[in-house]
Design a protein around this motif. Structure first.
Motif, short mmCIF file in Angstrom:
data_model
loop_
_atom_site.label_atom_id
_atom_site.label_comp_id
_atom_site.label_asym_id
_atom_site.label_seq_id
_atom_site.Cartn_x
_atom_site.Cartn_y
_atom_site.Cartn_z
N LEU A 214 42.64 23.37 47.26
CA LEU A 214 42.13 24.73 47.12
C LEU A 214 43.24 25.76 47.29
O LEU A 214 43.27 26.77 46.58
CB LEU A 214 41.02 24.97 48.14
CG LEU A 214 39.72 24.18 47.92
CD1 LEU A 214 38.76 24.39 49.08
CD2 LEU A 214 39.06 24.60 46.61
N ALA A 215 44.16 25.51 48.21
CA ALA A 215 45.28 26.42 48.39
C ALA A 215 46.15 26.47 47.13
O ALA A 215 46.60 27.56 46.71
CB ALA A 215 46.12 26.00 49.59
N ALA A 216 46.37 25.30 46.52
CA ALA A 216 47.16 25.26 45.29
C ALA A 216 46.44 25.97 44.15
O ALA A 216 47.06 26.71 43.36
CB ALA A 216 47.45 23.81 44.92
N LEU A 217 45.13 25.78 44.06
CA LEU A 217 44.35 26.46 43.03
C LEU A 217 44.41 27.98 43.23
O LEU A 217 44.55 28.74 42.28
CB LEU A 217 42.89 26.00 43.08
CG LEU A 217 42.48 24.82 42.21
CD1 LEU A 217 41.04 24.42 42.50
CD2 LEU A 217 42.65 25.14 40.73
N GLY A 218 44.28 28.40 44.49
CA GLY A 218 44.35 29.83 44.78
C GLY A 218 45.69 30.42 44.40
O GLY A 218 45.76 31.53 43.84
N GLY A 219 46.76 29.70 44.69
CA GLY A 219 48.08 30.18 44.31
C GLY A 219 48.27 30.25 42.81
O GLY A 219 48.83 31.23 42.28
N PHE A 220 47.79 29.24 42.12
CA PHE A 220 47.91 29.18 40.66
C PHE A 220 47.13 30.31 40.00
O PHE A 220 47.66 31.06 39.16
CB PHE A 220 47.41 27.82 40.18
CG PHE A 220 47.37 27.64 38.69
CD1 PHE A 220 48.51 27.76 37.92
CD2 PHE A 220 46.17 27.33 38.06
CE1 PHE A 220 48.47 27.58 36.54
CE2 PHE A 220 46.12 27.14 36.68
CZ PHE A 220 47.27 27.27 35.93
N VAL A 221 45.86 30.47 40.38
CA VAL A 221 45.03 31.51 39.78
C VAL A 221 45.55 32.90 40.18
O VAL A 221 45.59 33.82 39.35
CB VAL A 221 43.56 31.32 40.21
CG1 VAL A 221 42.72 32.53 39.81
CG2 VAL A 221 42.99 30.05 39.56
N GLY A 222 45.96 33.05 41.43
CA GLY A 222 46.48 34.34 41.87
C GLY A 222 47.72 34.77 41.12
O GLY A 222 47.96 35.97 40.92
N GLU A 223 48.52 33.81 40.68
CA GLU A 223 49.75 34.11 39.95
C GLU A 223 49.48 34.54 38.52
O GLU A 223 50.22 35.36 37.95
CB GLU A 223 50.66 32.88 39.97
CG GLU A 223 51.97 33.06 39.23
CD GLU A 223 52.80 31.78 39.18
OE1 GLU A 223 53.86 31.80 38.51
OE2 GLU A 223 52.40 30.77 39.81
N HIS A 224 48.41 34.00 37.93
CA HIS A 224 48.20 34.20 36.49
C HIS A 224 46.98 35.06 36.14
O HIS A 224 46.70 35.27 34.95
CB HIS A 224 48.06 32.84 35.80
CG HIS A 224 49.29 32.00 35.87
ND1 HIS A 224 50.39 32.22 35.08
CD2 HIS A 224 49.61 30.94 36.67
CE1 HIS A 224 51.33 31.34 35.37
NE2 HIS A 224 50.89 30.55 36.33
N VAL A 225 46.26 35.55 37.15
CA VAL A 225 45.09 36.40 36.92
C VAL A 225 45.30 37.73 37.64
O VAL A 225 45.83 37.76 38.75
CB VAL A 225 43.80 35.72 37.41
CG1 VAL A 225 42.61 36.66 37.31
CG2 VAL A 225 43.53 34.44 36.61
N ASP A 226 44.89 38.81 37.03
CA ASP A 226 45.02 40.14 37.62
C ASP A 226 43.88 40.36 38.62
O ASP A 226 42.80 40.84 38.26
CB ASP A 226 44.98 41.20 36.51
CG ASP A 226 45.32 42.61 37.03
OD1 ASP A 226 45.23 42.82 38.25
OD2 ASP A 226 45.66 43.47 36.19
#
Length: 443
Positions: A214-226
């Motif tokens: 979940l932490a990795a998903l949060g980092g990934f989405v946070g990087e590529h979504v406004d």
């Protein structure tokens, strides 16, 4: 009460897609984790009859997720459940199937589609698009969804499985031409996935390393979504409503709870506890019997077929359950129904002895999917509901009935009013059904 500095009712968004498999669960979990990492309190919801996704939502958001279902629930019940968002900063609801997918014949309150929840709550839709194998054509898909219904507002799209910067540029160009905002673009990745089985994702409690995922998903989405833009687009919310009661099956409820039995809608457990019931969990897989101080035993759905050998060998569980059923009610839903039956045949064709409270025999050797909403009129009481009660629920399993010799529990029809042969069974103090109850009709 609302927390200091936070609105009474948080604005929201609903994450949906054109179809299942587009990535809306992964996007939802990533958004929940990303916003939580920023210090926001985010309240998750799940549209439709799903008992797996809410557990993942809860792990990502750090607070319970509840189902909202316009076919099975009244407007009052949905508004009451939505009231748990009081004190949150943001609501994120995950849709089911495609945005407009629901039953052909609407129930007393609606057809169950995610679009219906979006319209009633006023939550703008974030459409997740799997853009594999297309470029500017994705804009035509998004435009169709934006124009399908006047009372459903499309906030924008999140592109999933983007192959390259050039691929992203082409899609963004198409979206700009039709005036649809791109809120994020997720590059194609194969390492950020959650394992699945025949009923959906592997349950959250079985997932090793879930916190890291979940932490990795949060980092990934946070990087590529406004994220800032997403939060700014959030709006709406159900009118504040009173939480409607849920009749508990008893005062002290022995609840089977382990990786074979865990399919319970969160609002039911919360409702039982609010009504004053005490939940006494026990594990059939650990060969535990129901607590003898309980006045009722409830076996929820799950995956007994994956643990049939272990259940067959659980003598203490079986004898304890049989003794319990001599004097007190025992009810099983779907997997729990199969477990209190006579025989379960696994996918390899091996017969396993079950608890034997009912004569039900089921088989997974020849899988057949049973899926859909159910309206059941009880012909006999079950814990918490009298004979004649009308219950709305959902059925989803792959078992074939080999024998169902006991008296029928209910008259059951599907969402179109057609009779369903899976009527459930009753014998003595034991009752069971293949449908998972969501709410009493008209309540």
């Amino acid at each position: 009460m609302a927390l200091a500095g936070r609105p009474l009712m948080a604005p929201g968004l609903i994450v949906s897609a054109p179809a299942s498999g587009a990535g809306k669960t992964m996007v939802t979990l990533g958004l929940l984790a990303a916003f939580r990492a920023r210090g926001l309190v985010v309240q998750p919801f799940k549209n439709g009859p799903d008992y797996i996704d809410p557990a993942f939502h809860a792990a990502a958001a750090g607070r319970p997720s509840f189902n909202l279902d316009s076919w099975a629930m009244s407007e009052k019940r949905m508004a009451g459940l939505a009231a748990v968002a009081q004190g949150a900063d943001l609501v994120l609801a995950e849709g089911s199937m495609g945005l407009f997918d629901g039953v052909a014949v609407a129930g007393e309150t609606g057809n169950g589609a995610s679009a219906e929840i979006a319209a009633r709550a006023g939550w703008p839709v974030v459409l997740v698009l799997d853009v594999s194998g297309q470029a500017q054509s994705a804009a035509a898909v998004a435009l169709g969804f934006a124009r399908m219904a006047q009372d459903v507002r499309l906030a924008g799209v999140i592109l999933n499985k983007v192959a390259s910067p050039r691929h992203e540029a082409l899609i963004r160009n198409g979206m700009a031409q039709v005036g649809i905002e791109v809120l994020g673009a997720l590059p194609r990745r194969t390492d950020l996935t959650l394992p699945e089985r025949h009923l959906g994702l592997v349950q959250a409690e079985e997932h090793e390393g879930l916190e890291a995922t979940l932490a990795a998903l949060g980092g990934f989405v946070g990087e590529h979504v406004d994220l800032d833009r997403l939060r700014a687009l959030a709006s709406g919310g159900f009118a504040s409503g009173e939480v409607l009661g849920v009749p508990p099956p008893g005062q002290r409820v022995a609840l089977a709870w382990d990786s074979a039995f865990s399919f319970v809608y969160p609002h039911l457990l919360a409702g039982w506890r609010t009504a004053g019931a005490q939940i006494l969990p026990f594990s059939p897989l650990a060969d535990e019997a129901p607590d003898d101080s309980a006045d009722v035993c409830w076996l929820p759905g799950g995956y007994p077929e994956l643990h049939a050998g272990k259940l067959a060998a659980a003598e203490r569980f079986r004898s304890g359950l049989q003794a319990f059923a001599l004097t007190r009610p025992v009810h099983g839903e779907c997997g729990g129904y199969m477990a209190i039956g006579q025989v379960l045949v696994d996918a390899q064709g091996v017969e396993h002895r079950m608890a034997g409270l009912l004569g039900l025999e089921t088989s997974f050797a020849k899988r057949r999917m049973h899926l859909g909403y159910r309206l059941a009129t009880l012909e006999a009481p079950i814990p918490g509901y009298a004979a004649g009660a009308r219950l709305r629920g959902h059925e989803f399993h792959y078992a074939t009935i080999l024998a169902q010799p006991d008296d029928p529990l209910a008259h059951v029809v599907d969402a179109n009013g057609a009779a369903v042969p899976e009527t459930g069974s009753r014998r003595g103090h034991a009752t069971g059904s293949f449908f998972h109850m969501i709410a009493q009709a008209s309540a």
